[in-house]
Design an enzyme around this catalytic site. Structure first.
Site, PDB file in Angstrom:
ATOM      1  N   HIS A 152     -21.227   8.594   4.329  1.00 42.67           N
ATOM      2  CA  HIS A 152     -21.013  10.046   4.302  1.00 42.67           C
ATOM      3  C   HIS A 152     -22.296  10.697   3.784  1.00 42.67           C
ATOM      4  CE1 HIS A 152     -19.313  13.918   3.254  1.00 42.67           C
ATOM      5  NE2 HIS A 152     -18.150  13.569   3.757  1.00 42.67           N
ATOM      6  N   ASP A 207      -8.726  -5.619  -0.145  1.00 38.85           N
ATOM      7  CA  ASP A 207      -7.855  -6.789  -0.335  1.00 38.85           C
ATOM      8  C   ASP A 207      -7.081  -7.086   0.948  1.00 38.85           C
ATOM      9  OD1 ASP A 207      -8.677  -6.236  -2.873  1.00 38.85           O
ATOM     10  OD2 ASP A 207      -6.687  -5.819  -3.687  1.00 38.85           O
ATOM     11  N   ARG A 246     -21.154  12.471  10.995  1.00 39.70           N
ATOM     12  CA  ARG A 246     -21.678  11.890   9.752  1.00 39.70           C
ATOM     13  C   ARG A 246     -22.752  10.839   9.966  1.00 39.70           C
ATOM     14  NH1 ARG A 246     -15.822  11.450   6.823  1.00 39.70           N
ATOM     15  NH2 ARG A 246     -15.665  13.680   6.479  1.00 39.70           N
ATOM     16  N   GLU A 287     -17.092  17.142   3.042  1.00 36.55           N
ATOM     17  CA  GLU A 287     -17.756  17.742   4.194  1.00 36.55           C
ATOM     18  C   GLU A 287     -17.375  19.224   4.324  1.00 36.55           C
ATOM     19  OE1 GLU A 287     -18.183  15.221   7.625  1.00 36.55           O
ATOM     20  OE2 GLU A 287     -17.586  16.873   8.918  1.00 36.55           O
ATOM     21  N   PHE A 326     -15.357  21.275  10.808  1.00 34.53           N
ATOM     22  CA  PHE A 326     -15.783  19.970  10.306  1.00 34.53           C
ATOM     23  C   PHE A 326     -16.758  19.352  11.293  1.00 34.53           C
ATOM     24  CE2 PHE A 326     -14.400  17.144   6.808  1.00 34.53           C
ATOM     25  CZ  PHE A 326     -13.919  18.110   5.939  1.00 34.53           C
ATOM     26  N   GLN A 357     -18.988   3.655   7.830  1.00 36.67           N
ATOM     27  CA  GLN A 357     -19.559   5.003   7.821  1.00 36.67           C
ATOM     28  C   GLN A 357     -20.138   5.374   6.464  1.00 36.67           C
ATOM     29  OE1 GLN A 357     -16.896   8.708   7.890  1.00 36.67           O
ATOM     30  NE2 GLN A 357     -17.925   8.790   9.850  1.00 36.67           N
ATOM     31  N   ARG A 374     -16.227   7.634  12.750  1.00 37.69           N
ATOM     32  CA  ARG A 374     -15.064   8.518  12.624  1.00 37.69           C
ATOM     33  C   ARG A 374     -15.501   9.956  12.392  1.00 37.69           C
ATOM     34  NH1 ARG A 374     -12.132  10.771   8.214  1.00 37.69           N
ATOM     35  NH2 ARG A 374     -13.292   9.644   6.610  1.00 37.69           N
ATOM     36  N   SER A 412      -9.017  10.911   9.650  1.00 31.53           N
ATOM     37  CA  SER A 412      -8.503   9.728   8.983  1.00 31.53           C
ATOM     38  C   SER A 412      -7.158   9.989   8.300  1.00 31.53           C
ATOM     39  CB  SER A 412      -9.523   9.237   7.975  1.00 31.53           C
ATOM     40  OG  SER A 412      -8.946   8.283   7.164  1.00 31.53           O
ATOM     41  N   LEU A 459     -17.642  11.856  -3.797  1.00 31.59           N
ATOM     42  CA  LEU A 459     -17.740  12.691  -2.609  1.00 31.59           C
ATOM     43  C   LEU A 459     -17.836  14.176  -2.925  1.00 31.59           C
ATOM     44  CD1 LEU A 459     -17.726  12.069   0.439  1.00 31.59           C
ATOM     45  CD2 LEU A 459     -15.464  13.087   0.477  1.00 31.59           C
ATOM     46  N   HIS A 507     -18.561   5.213   2.781  1.00 30.02           N
ATOM     47  CA  HIS A 507     -17.392   6.086   2.731  1.00 30.02           C
ATOM     48  C   HIS A 507     -16.171   5.557   3.474  1.00 30.02           C
ATOM     49  CE1 HIS A 507     -15.162   9.774   2.407  1.00 30.02           C
ATOM     50  NE2 HIS A 507     -15.117   9.947   3.710  1.00 30.02           N
ATOM     51  N   GLY A 564       0.832  -1.204   0.000  1.00 30.89           N
ATOM     52  CA  GLY A 564       0.000   0.000   0.000  1.00 30.89           C
ATOM     53  C   GLY A 564       0.862   1.249   0.000  1.00 30.89           C
ATOM     54  N   GLU A 613      -6.514   3.108   6.894  1.00 29.30           N
ATOM     55  CA  GLU A 613      -7.922   2.701   6.924  1.00 29.30           C
ATOM     56  C   GLU A 613      -8.114   1.193   7.026  1.00 29.30           C
ATOM     57  OE1 GLU A 613     -10.382   4.899   4.230  1.00 29.30           O
ATOM     58  OE2 GLU A 613     -12.097   3.558   4.548  1.00 29.30           O
TER      59      GLU A 613
HETATM   60  C1  LIG Z   1     -13.239  10.852  -1.611  1.00 26.15           C
HETATM   61  C2  LIG Z   1     -12.643  10.769  -0.241  1.00 26.15           C
HETATM   62  C3  LIG Z   1     -12.361  11.931   0.461  1.00 26.15           C
HETATM   63  C4  LIG Z   1     -11.798  11.854   1.729  1.00 26.15           C
HETATM   64  N1  LIG Z   1     -11.529  13.017   2.406  1.00 26.15           N
HETATM   65  C5  LIG Z   1     -10.919  12.957   3.619  1.00 26.15           C
HETATM   66  C6  LIG Z   1     -10.543  14.159   4.301  1.00 26.15           C
HETATM   67  O1  LIG Z   1     -10.726  15.275   3.825  1.00 26.15           O
HETATM   68  N2  LIG Z   1      -9.950  14.028   5.514  1.00 26.15           N
HETATM   69  C7  LIG Z   1      -9.691  12.812   6.084  1.00 26.15           C
HETATM   70  O2  LIG Z   1      -9.144  12.773   7.175  1.00 26.15           O
HETATM   71  N3  LIG Z   1     -10.034  11.669   5.439  1.00 26.15           N
HETATM   72  C8  LIG Z   1     -10.621  11.712   4.228  1.00 26.15           C
HETATM   73  N4  LIG Z   1     -10.946  10.546   3.576  1.00 26.15           N
HETATM   74  C9  LIG Z   1     -10.496   9.258   4.135  1.00 26.15           C
HETATM   75  C10 LIG Z   1      -8.994   9.104   3.894  1.00 26.15           C
HETATM   76  O3  LIG Z   1      -8.640   9.684   2.678  1.00 26.15           O
HETATM   77  C11 LIG Z   1      -8.570   7.645   3.881  1.00 26.15           C
HETATM   78  O4  LIG Z   1      -9.102   6.948   4.956  1.00 26.15           O
HETATM   79  C12 LIG Z   1      -7.040   7.544   3.960  1.00 26.15           C
HETATM   80  O5  LIG Z   1      -6.443   8.378   3.006  1.00 26.15           O
HETATM   81  C13 LIG Z   1      -6.597   6.111   3.792  1.00 26.15           C
HETATM   82  O6  LIG Z   1      -5.203   6.073   3.634  1.00 26.15           O
HETATM   83  P1  LIG Z   1      -4.465   4.672   3.537  1.00 26.15           P
HETATM   84  O7  LIG Z   1      -3.019   4.988   3.411  1.00 26.15           O
HETATM   85  O8  LIG Z   1      -4.909   3.825   4.642  1.00 26.15           O
HETATM   86  O9  LIG Z   1      -5.025   4.003   2.199  1.00 26.15           O
HETATM   87  P2  LIG Z   1      -5.123   4.476   0.674  1.00 26.15           P
HETATM   88  O10 LIG Z   1      -4.695   5.866   0.467  1.00 26.15           O
HETATM   89  O11 LIG Z   1      -6.484   4.086   0.223  1.00 26.15           O
HETATM   90  O12 LIG Z   1      -4.055   3.566  -0.049  1.00 26.15           O
HETATM   91  C14 LIG Z   1      -4.229   2.185  -0.195  1.00 26.15           C
HETATM   92  C15 LIG Z   1      -3.038   1.635  -0.935  1.00 26.15           C
HETATM   93  O13 LIG Z   1      -3.082   0.224  -0.905  1.00 26.15           O
HETATM   94  C16 LIG Z   1      -2.783  -0.277  -2.179  1.00 26.15           C
HETATM   95  N5  LIG Z   1      -3.385  -1.600  -2.271  1.00 26.15           N
HETATM   96  C17 LIG Z   1      -4.636  -1.990  -1.932  1.00 26.15           C
HETATM   97  N6  LIG Z   1      -4.790  -3.302  -2.141  1.00 26.15           N
HETATM   98  C18 LIG Z   1      -3.610  -3.756  -2.604  1.00 26.15           C
HETATM   99  C19 LIG Z   1      -3.141  -5.022  -3.015  1.00 26.15           C
HETATM  100  N7  LIG Z   1      -3.915  -6.112  -2.988  1.00 26.15           N
HETATM  101  N8  LIG Z   1      -1.870  -5.118  -3.463  1.00 26.15           N
HETATM  102  C20 LIG Z   1      -1.050  -4.029  -3.523  1.00 26.15           C
HETATM  103  N9  LIG Z   1      -1.458  -2.812  -3.142  1.00 26.15           N
HETATM  104  C21 LIG Z   1      -2.715  -2.678  -2.698  1.00 26.15           C
HETATM  105  C22 LIG Z   1      -3.330   0.744  -3.141  1.00 26.15           C
HETATM  106  O14 LIG Z   1      -2.705   0.664  -4.399  1.00 26.15           O
HETATM  107  C23 LIG Z   1      -2.960   2.031  -2.401  1.00 26.15           C
HETATM  108  O15 LIG Z   1      -1.636   2.388  -2.706  1.00 26.15           O
HETATM  109  C24 LIG Z   1     -11.524  10.600   2.308  1.00 26.15           C
HETATM  110  C25 LIG Z   1     -11.803   9.438   1.614  1.00 26.15           C
HETATM  111  C26 LIG Z   1     -12.384   9.518   0.360  1.00 26.15           C
HETATM  112  C27 LIG Z   1     -12.729   8.239  -0.343  1.00 26.15           C
END
Ligand SMILES: Cc1cc2nc3c(=O)[nH]c(=O)nc-3n(C[C@H](O)[C@H](O)[C@H](O)COP(=O)(O)OP(=O)(O)OC[C@H]3O[C@@H](n4cnc5c(N)ncnc54)[C@H](O)[C@@H]3O)c2cc1C
Length: 602
Positions: free
Chosen positions: A257, A236, A301, A270, A142, A255, A410, A415, A267, A368, A16, A399
């Site tokens: 949204h 995954d 939310r 917010e 927020f 959650q 949340r 996040s 989205l 969301h 990831g 996440e």
């Molecule tokens: C539209 C939207 C707006 C948002 N706005 C906000 C906000 O303003 N403020 C806030 O706090 N939160 C917000 N959130 C929530 C927040 O963005 C996410 O919870 C957070 O960015 C998750 O980060 P992460 O590093 O856990 O995962 P992600 O950024 O989702 O990254 C997941 C990674 O895992 C990799 N991956 C997944 N499965 C596999 C696999 N099988 N093999 C190899 N790689 C894999 C993907 O390629 C990716 O690189 C928002 C979410 C969304 C959807």
């Protein structure tokens, strides 16, 4: 890196490349672990973190509401020396209350204290935050936060955070495997030894061995029909870890949204409401007056989504199917919208043809964020059971993890914070583990052959009359999760959902792909992702069925009250030999003196 046929070895493998994974890789490499590989099934900068719009929480105390203009009045800078309005303690209380008291308070304390430092660290790494007139980092309101503490870069916050972090990781020499998909995790005798991954470009399967593996695979909103989540957010990571015998925690808490674009789910941040937007039903009423008279549209939310759904269910929705609600930003003015919400304006223009400067925007609740996930402690170490015993060499943050800072619901902006803070802490913990002399564990079983057999089965022609395309199964699953495991849930609906998920799992055993080639086979990827959706959806539905109370985002129409006596506890789900989840429970870390459970009112 060490590479031989079908085997790649690193000290650390991070799965990831969103904020959580990239922070962990960047810190581990900076702490002297030079051999770090990061897998991402997308180009790293297309990770969902980059789609985050509204902001990252941190009690910086740069702005406050203009006195005597009411809770939704304009904001002004706090002059140096003036009284401060915000603190990590207030942020902590808001987060605990938002979590409906299911968040672990020791982890929350770490997160909100670190919040201030991580925002300034981002700034020092080069993040271009929006500014107050005197040059400090701008902050907006927020939902559920009692002070303006969302630090933002217009409505591109995630984009600038991810780019900045990625650049720093590259500078440190982290190796990125772009468009590589992890398919299975290797855990033997409670020791994590690596992953089986597929290179999309060639279709080749590889055993990736490591002393430590970290999961930052993000959320799983794609199990629902209407979702704000990117196409790749298929959970995954949680499915892979669960299949390897590691439990999942609090999966029933998902959650919705309140402002996904009507019929698309994309989205509308917010920040639209943070900047002062209203919600209106078909009669033009600002219905939040009925449900949260104090916080109105800036209630958390879970509450706002339930209020919208109630308006919709009682016939006051908009649109052809009556499933929409209006988001009204027409009173904010062109200048503010162009400066602070340029992306959401473009999204509404492009997808529903509405200019939010002049017109009401149709929206509806959208799946969301996943509060549950892979259980981990505040150093990102994955735990194997309710006693908190770690799985040696396995880490998770962001996440996909459940460090339980969000509990049952949340708060927005917590996040990006969670992913950054615990991604960073995982990086330090991994570096300590490696530098402490961790050895490369020998792998006993033939994991690669087992994974290869799954793909060969998908590509083989089904017996006549049997077999179907996986896409149909995925569609039916999304409909089921939307109808029977959505904003409102009941015993009857959840039982129906469980039965359907099991039926779909059975059908998947005969699912096949049309594309038999090796090179960039998205048909195979889609099938594997669908299998993952089916795996964790069963855990979500089973956990939700068992929890006979309403708490945070888990709202039961047949058990409408929170029940602290029986349910102030985390759900842990283990996969049993026949594939079904076995549920057990784990206590919540609560400071009974300072933050005992209260009724949650807004
Ligand atoms: C539209 C939207 C707006 C948002 N706005 C906000 C906000 O303003 N403020 C806030 O706090 N939160 C917000 N959130 C929530 C927040 O963005 C996410 O919870 C957070 O960015 C998750 O980060 P992460 O590093 O856990 O995962 P992600 O950024 O989702 O990254 C997941 C990674 O895992 C990799 N991956 C997944 N499965 C596999 C696999 N099988 N093999 C190899 N790689 C894999 C993907 O390629 C990716 O690189 C928002 C979410 C969304 C959807």
């Amino acid at each position: 890196m060490n590479k031989s046929a079908n085997v790649i070895t690193h000290d650390v493998i991070v799965v990831g490349a969103g904020l959580a994974g990239t922070w962990a890789a960047m810190i581990a490499s900076r702490e002297g672990v030079t051999d770090v590989g990061v897998l991402s099934k997308l180009h790293p900068l297309r990770s969902h973190s980059g789609a985050a719009q509204g902001g990252i929480a941190g009690a910086l105390n740069n702005v406050r509401p203009v006195p005597d203009t009411g809770p939704r009045g304009p904001l002004e800078q706090i002059p140096p020396g003036d009284d401060l309005i915000d603190s990590w303690e207030l942020h902590m209380f808001d987060t605990i209350k938002g979590s409906d008291w299911l968040g672990d308070q020791d982890a929350i304390e770490i997160m909100v204290k670190d919040a201030i430092d991580i925002v300034y660290t981002y700034e020092h790494m080069g993040c271009v935050f929006s500014r107050t007139p005197d040059g400090r980092i701008a902050q907006r309101r927020f939902g559920g936060h009692s002070a303006p503490r969302a630090n933002y870069a217009a409505d591109w916050t995630g984009h600038v955070l991810l780019h900045t972090t990625h650049e720093q990781a590259l500078k440190n020499g982290v190796k990125f495997y772009s468009e590589w998909v992890a398919l299975d995790l290797i855990v033997e005798d409670n020791v994590c030894k690596g992953v089986i991954a597929m290179e999309m470009q060639t279709g080749q399967l590889v055993t990736m061995r490591a002393k430590a593996v970290m999961f930052g695979t993000g959320g799983y909103g794609r199990a629902w029909k209407i979702t704000s989540n990117a196409i790749a957010n298929t959970g995954d990571g949680v499915a892979i870890v669960y299949n390897a015998g590691v439990p999942l925690m609090d999966m029933e808490f998902v959650q919705f949204h309140p402002t996904g674009l009507y019929q698309h789910g994309i989205l509308m941040s917010e920040a639209c409401r943070g900047e002062g937007g209203y919600l209106r039903n078909k009669d033009g009423d600002r219905f939040m007056e009925k449900y949260a008279p104090d916080k109105m549209e800036l209630a958390p939310r879970d509450l706002v989504s339930r209020s919208e759904q109630t308006e919709i269910d009682e016939g006051r929705g908009i649109g052809d199917d009556g499933q929409g609600i209006y988001l009204d930003m027409t009173h904010l003015g062109r200048e503010k919208i162009l400066e602070r919400l340029p992306q959401v304006r473009d999204i509404a223009l492009n997808f529903v043809g509405v200019d939010i400067i002049d017109d009401l925007c149709p929206i509806q609740p959208t799946a969301h964020y996943s509060m549950g996930g892979i259980p981990a402690n505040a150093n990102g170490q994955v735990i194997a059971n309710a006693a908190g015993d770690p799985v040696v060499g396995l880490y998770a943050a962001g996440e996909c993890a459940c460090i339980s800072v969000h509990g049952a619901n949340r708060l927005g902006t917590n996040s990006l914070l969670d992913a950054s803070v615990f991604g960073r802490r995982s990086g330090y913990a991994i570096a300590e583990f490696i530098k402490g002399g961790a050895a490369l564990p020998e792998i006993e079983g033939d994991h690669l052959t087992r994974t290869q057999a799954r793909i060969t089965r998908l590509k083989s022609d089904p017996a006549s009359g049997k077999g179907e395309n996986w896409a149909k199964i995925a569609r039916e699953l999304k409909q089921t999760m939307t109808d029977d495991c959505g904003i409102f849930r009941s015993d009857e609906g959840l039982r129906r959902a469980l039965q359907k998920v099991k039926e779909l799992q059975g059908r998947f055993a005969n699912a096949h792909v049309m594309d038999k080639s090796n090179r960039f086979n998205t048909d195979v990827l889609g099938a594997i992702e669908t299998e993952n959706l089916l795996t964790f959806s069963e855990v979500i539905v089973s956990s939700a069925l068992a929890r006979t109370e309403s708490r945070g985002a888990h709202s039961r129409t047949d058990h409408t009250k929170r029940d602290d006596e029986d349910w102030l506890k985390h759900t842990m789900a283990h996969k049993t030999d026949d594939g079904t989840p076995e549920l057990s429970y784990k206590g919540v870390n609560i400071d009974w003196e300072k933050y005992p459970p209260q009724e949650r009112k807004y």
